[in-house]
Structure formats: structure tokens, C-alpha cells
Design a protein around this motif. Sequence first.
Motif, PDB file in Angstrom:
ATOM      1  N   ASN A   1      -7.509  -0.155  42.448  1.00 38.98           N
ATOM      2  CA  ASN A   1      -8.617   0.747  42.788  1.00 38.98           C
ATOM      3  C   ASN A   1      -8.934   0.750  44.293  1.00 38.98           C
ATOM      4  O   ASN A   1     -10.053   1.070  44.699  1.00 38.98           O
ATOM      5  N   GLY A   2      -7.926   0.407  45.106  1.00 36.27           N
ATOM      6  CA  GLY A   2      -8.089   0.472  46.555  1.00 36.27           C
ATOM      7  C   GLY A   2      -7.312   1.670  47.083  1.00 36.27           C
ATOM      8  O   GLY A   2      -6.082   1.701  47.006  1.00 36.27           O
ATOM      9  N   ARG A   3      -8.009   2.663  47.625  1.00 36.31           N
ATOM     10  CA  ARG A   3      -7.343   3.909  48.005  1.00 36.31           C
ATOM     11  C   ARG A   3      -6.591   3.833  49.323  1.00 36.31           C
ATOM     12  O   ARG A   3      -5.813   4.739  49.646  1.00 36.31           O
ATOM     13  N   THR A   4      -6.793   2.783  50.114  1.00 37.53           N
ATOM     14  CA  THR A   4      -6.125   2.706  51.411  1.00 37.53           C
ATOM     15  C   THR A   4      -5.190   1.499  51.492  1.00 37.53           C
ATOM     16  O   THR A   4      -5.378   0.485  50.815  1.00 37.53           O
TER      17      THR A   4
ATOM     18  N   GLN B   1     -12.012   6.520  41.919  1.00 41.47           N
ATOM     19  CA  GLN B   1     -10.968   5.830  41.165  1.00 41.47           C
ATOM     20  C   GLN B   1     -10.914   6.210  39.693  1.00 41.47           C
ATOM     21  O   GLN B   1     -10.168   5.592  38.927  1.00 41.47           O
ATOM     22  N   VAL B   2     -11.654   7.219  39.300  1.00 42.62           N
ATOM     23  CA  VAL B   2     -11.721   7.584  37.876  1.00 42.62           C
ATOM     24  C   VAL B   2     -10.345   7.861  37.302  1.00 42.62           C
ATOM     25  O   VAL B   2     -10.023   7.464  36.179  1.00 42.62           O
ATOM     26  N   SER B   3      -9.509   8.544  38.048  1.00 45.76           N
ATOM     27  CA  SER B   3      -8.176   8.924  37.547  1.00 45.76           C
ATOM     28  C   SER B   3      -7.089   7.984  38.041  1.00 45.76           C
ATOM     29  O   SER B   3      -5.931   8.379  38.206  1.00 45.76           O
ATOM     30  N   ALA B   4      -7.439   6.734  38.288  1.00 44.95           N
ATOM     31  CA  ALA B   4      -6.489   5.771  38.849  1.00 44.95           C
ATOM     32  C   ALA B   4      -5.217   5.672  38.016  1.00 44.95           C
ATOM     33  O   ALA B   4      -5.258   5.558  36.784  1.00 44.95           O
ATOM     34  N   THR B   5      -4.069   5.717  38.711  1.00 38.83           N
ATOM     35  CA  THR B   5      -2.752   5.595  38.083  1.00 38.83           C
ATOM     36  C   THR B   5      -1.745   5.342  39.193  1.00 38.83           C
ATOM     37  O   THR B   5      -2.131   4.949  40.305  1.00 38.83           O
ATOM     38  N   VAL B   6      -0.473   5.573  38.940  1.00 41.59           N
ATOM     39  CA  VAL B   6       0.532   5.393  39.993  1.00 41.59           C
ATOM     40  C   VAL B   6       0.347   6.490  41.047  1.00 41.59           C
ATOM     41  O   VAL B   6       0.361   7.680  40.707  1.00 41.59           O
ATOM     42  N   PRO B   7       0.144   6.147  42.310  1.00 51.91           N
ATOM     43  CA  PRO B   7      -0.029   7.174  43.346  1.00 51.91           C
ATOM     44  C   PRO B   7       1.192   8.081  43.460  1.00 51.91           C
ATOM     45  O   PRO B   7       2.326   7.643  43.241  1.00 51.91           O
ATOM     46  N   THR B   8       0.930   9.347  43.804  1.00 51.14           N
ATOM     47  CA  THR B   8       2.019  10.301  44.020  1.00 51.14           C
ATOM     48  C   THR B   8       1.890  11.035  45.353  1.00 51.14           C
ATOM     49  O   THR B   8       2.776  11.798  45.724  1.00 51.14           O
ATOM     50  N   TYR B   9       0.779  10.812  46.064  1.00 51.75           N
ATOM     51  CA  TYR B   9       0.546  11.449  47.360  1.00 51.75           C
ATOM     52  C   TYR B   9       0.079  10.404  48.371  1.00 51.75           C
ATOM     53  O   TYR B   9      -0.462   9.366  48.005  1.00 51.75           O
ATOM     54  N   PHE B  10       0.296  10.725  49.656  1.00 51.98           N
ATOM     55  CA  PHE B  10      -0.275   9.885  50.702  1.00 51.98           C
ATOM     56  C   PHE B  10      -0.704  10.752  51.883  1.00 51.98           C
ATOM     57  O   PHE B  10      -0.178  11.844  52.099  1.00 51.98           O
ATOM     58  N   ALA B  11      -1.662  10.253  52.627  1.00 49.73           N
ATOM     59  CA  ALA B  11      -2.137  10.914  53.840  1.00 49.73           C
ATOM     60  C   ALA B  11      -2.405   9.849  54.887  1.00 49.73           C
ATOM     61  O   ALA B  11      -2.820   8.732  54.559  1.00 49.73           O
ATOM     62  N   MET B  12      -2.158  10.189  56.148  1.00 51.45           N
ATOM     63  CA  MET B  12      -2.428   9.247  57.233  1.00 51.45           C
ATOM     64  C   MET B  12      -3.897   9.344  57.632  1.00 51.45           C
ATOM     65  O   MET B  12      -4.379  10.411  58.019  1.00 51.45           O
ATOM     66  N   LEU B  13      -4.618   8.219  57.504  1.00 49.53           N
ATOM     67  CA  LEU B  13      -6.009   8.180  57.941  1.00 49.53           C
ATOM     68  C   LEU B  13      -6.081   7.942  59.444  1.00 49.53           C
ATOM     69  O   LEU B  13      -6.855   8.576  60.153  1.00 49.53           O
ATOM     70  N   ASN B  14      -5.255   7.011  59.927  1.00 49.25           N
ATOM     71  CA  ASN B  14      -5.131   6.757  61.359  1.00 49.25           C
ATOM     72  C   ASN B  14      -3.732   6.211  61.617  1.00 49.25           C
ATOM     73  O   ASN B  14      -2.843   6.353  60.765  1.00 49.25           O
ATOM     74  N   GLN B  15      -3.529   5.591  62.760  1.00 57.55           N
ATOM     75  CA  GLN B  15      -2.194   5.143  63.142  1.00 57.55           C
ATOM     76  C   GLN B  15      -1.572   4.188  62.137  1.00 57.55           C
ATOM     77  O   GLN B  15      -0.357   4.203  61.930  1.00 57.55           O
ATOM     78  N   ASN B  16      -2.373   3.350  61.501  1.00 60.18           N
ATOM     79  CA  ASN B  16      -1.795   2.335  60.617  1.00 60.18           C
ATOM     80  C   ASN B  16      -2.528   2.185  59.286  1.00 60.18           C
ATOM     81  O   ASN B  16      -2.470   1.129  58.662  1.00 60.18           O
ATOM     82  N   THR B  17      -3.184   3.243  58.837  1.00 62.50           N
ATOM     83  CA  THR B  17      -3.837   3.218  57.526  1.00 62.50           C
ATOM     84  C   THR B  17      -3.448   4.447  56.728  1.00 62.50           C
ATOM     85  O   THR B  17      -3.541   5.575  57.223  1.00 62.50           O
ATOM     86  N   ILE B  18      -3.016   4.207  55.500  1.00 65.34           N
ATOM     87  CA  ILE B  18      -2.564   5.272  54.605  1.00 65.34           C
ATOM     88  C   ILE B  18      -3.553   5.417  53.455  1.00 65.34           C
ATOM     89  O   ILE B  18      -4.012   4.424  52.886  1.00 65.34           O
ATOM     90  N   ILE B  19      -3.884   6.655  53.121  1.00 68.68           N
ATOM     91  CA  ILE B  19      -4.707   6.944  51.942  1.00 68.68           C
ATOM     92  C   ILE B  19      -3.763   7.275  50.791  1.00 68.68           C
ATOM     93  O   ILE B  19      -2.828   8.056  50.946  1.00 68.68           O
ATOM     94  N   LEU B  20      -4.015   6.683  49.636  1.00 66.53           N
ATOM     95  CA  LEU B  20      -3.176   6.897  48.457  1.00 66.53           C
ATOM     96  C   LEU B  20      -3.929   7.728  47.421  1.00 66.53           C
ATOM     97  O   LEU B  20      -5.129   7.584  47.249  1.00 66.53           O
ATOM     98  N   GLY B  21      -3.204   8.593  46.769  1.00 70.88           N
ATOM     99  CA  GLY B  21      -3.802   9.384  45.714  1.00 70.88           C
ATOM    100  C   GLY B  21      -2.785   9.692  44.615  1.00 70.88           C
ATOM    101  O   GLY B  21      -1.640  10.020  44.925  1.00 70.88           O
ATOM    102  N   PRO B  22      -3.171   9.561  43.350  1.00 75.11           N
ATOM    103  CA  PRO B  22      -4.417   8.962  42.858  1.00 75.11           C
ATOM    104  C   PRO B  22      -4.558   7.495  43.319  1.00 75.11           C
ATOM    105  O   PRO B  22      -3.602   6.895  43.751  1.00 75.11           O
ATOM    106  N   TRP B  23      -5.778   6.993  43.176  1.00 68.05           N
ATOM    107  CA  TRP B  23      -6.003   5.594  43.529  1.00 68.05           C
ATOM    108  C   TRP B  23      -5.124   4.701  42.642  1.00 68.05           C
ATOM    109  O   TRP B  23      -4.984   4.969  41.438  1.00 68.05           O
TER     110      TRP B  23
END
Length: 239
Positions: free
Chosen positions: A63-66, A114-136
Motif C-alpha cells: 500500500n505504498g504508492r511511491t 489504495q482501495v484497488s491495490a494489486t500488481v502495479p501496471t503504470y508508473f510516473a516520475m514524481l521527481n528525479q528519483n521517486t516513482i509513483i506506482l499505480g495501482p498501489w
Amino acid sequence: MTTGLTYSQYVDEIATMAVVASNDPNFVGILPQMITYAENRIYRDLDLLSTVTSISSYTTAVNGRTLTFPVADFITVQEVNIITPPGTPVPNNGTRVALLPVTKEWMNYNYPNQVSATVPTYFAMLNQNTIILGPWPDNTYTVEIVGTFRPDSLSVANPSTFVSLYLPDLLIMASMIYISAFQRNFISAAANDPQMPVNYETQYQTLLRSAMVEEARKKFQSAGWTSMSPAVVATPTRG
């Protein structure tokens, strides 16, 4: 076979071209920054395939999105892969789930919690060294990141690099641009020899164009998405 340059050969050649003693304190003092300037220009201009690496020592938090990795690990991120099943430490022993890059705004809209937490299938760059994962992520997964890094610079302790061995001509020209600025202050209209750095810059750009073609060929990004040199006279063109 390309002969290339070792650190000592590089120093001697630059000193000869700059007409300065290789042990001159002022020359020795600017060497590290000159090398940094030259190497960074080449790395940014060419996006060298030799600077691509993969690291799989990261894991998600339930349940950690980053996911944050050391800033020195990557300059640019190219791929993010989730390894399934959970707890598989070696990517080749599991299955890679290749994440699709999206914007952080899209991620925030579609996966706000985190309601729909499962295996992530997407990512986005939050900054130089932090990635956001989705789903959580719903479990602890190994994460493999592929991207580019900055190799150690040419130095006494590191007497040869990919750039010094395979792109010595570019390294010399980029270095001479820097040292010309140091010696001639080419930004000033009253410079002793304002054409000196301009000439080196022109030669650097000429060499860069051919190096860019070669690098594109390595990545199968040349004509017709092949590894062949662009055809000059062949018709019809590949594409």
C-alpha cells in the motif's frame, strides 16, 4: 580497431594542443572540471547505449504508492518492471510485468488511494528519483529499473573509460572548447583569439553528427529502424 586514449595520453595530448606544460599547476588545476565538461557534453548529446544499466535491488511497500531510489543510480529512467510472484528477488526467476509510463496527474486521478491495490501496471516520475506506482502495490514486489547512469570520470584512478577509448576525438574536441575559454576568454569581444573555441566547436559538431548515427545504429534506430548506415543513393528509401 580504435586505439583510444588513456588518462596520461589524454593529458599529454591536451597539453600539447593547448601549448602548455602538462605539469603546469594552473593546467593541472582545471583538468577535473575540463573532463567533467567534455564528458557531460558527450553523454547528453549522444545518450550512449554504454550508459544503460539495470538495478533490481528495490522492493515495493504494501500500500505504498511511491518507490524512491538513490539519486546517483540513474540519470534517466527507461523501464520499470514489477517482478511476480511477490518475494522473487531475482527477475529472471519470476515474471516481469512491464509498467507503462504515464503522467503523475493521470496517476493521481485514476489511483488516488489504495482501495484497488494489486500488481502495479503504470508508473510516473514524481521527481528525479521517486516513482509513483499505480495501482498501489498490494504486496512486496521486487522492482527492476532500467535507465542511464553517469560513469566514473577519466582520472588517474580511472585511466580509461568508454568515451576515452571509443570516442577520443570527441573527448579531445570538447576538452579544447573548455580550455580555449580558459585561455582566451572567448565570451569577451576583446578576446585574444575569439575564433579558437569556435573552430573547436565546429569540429566537435562535425564529429558528433557521425557519432549520433553510429549510436542510433546500435539501438536499431537508423534508417527503417535497422542497424544499417543511412543509405545515400539507394532508392526507394527504407521506411
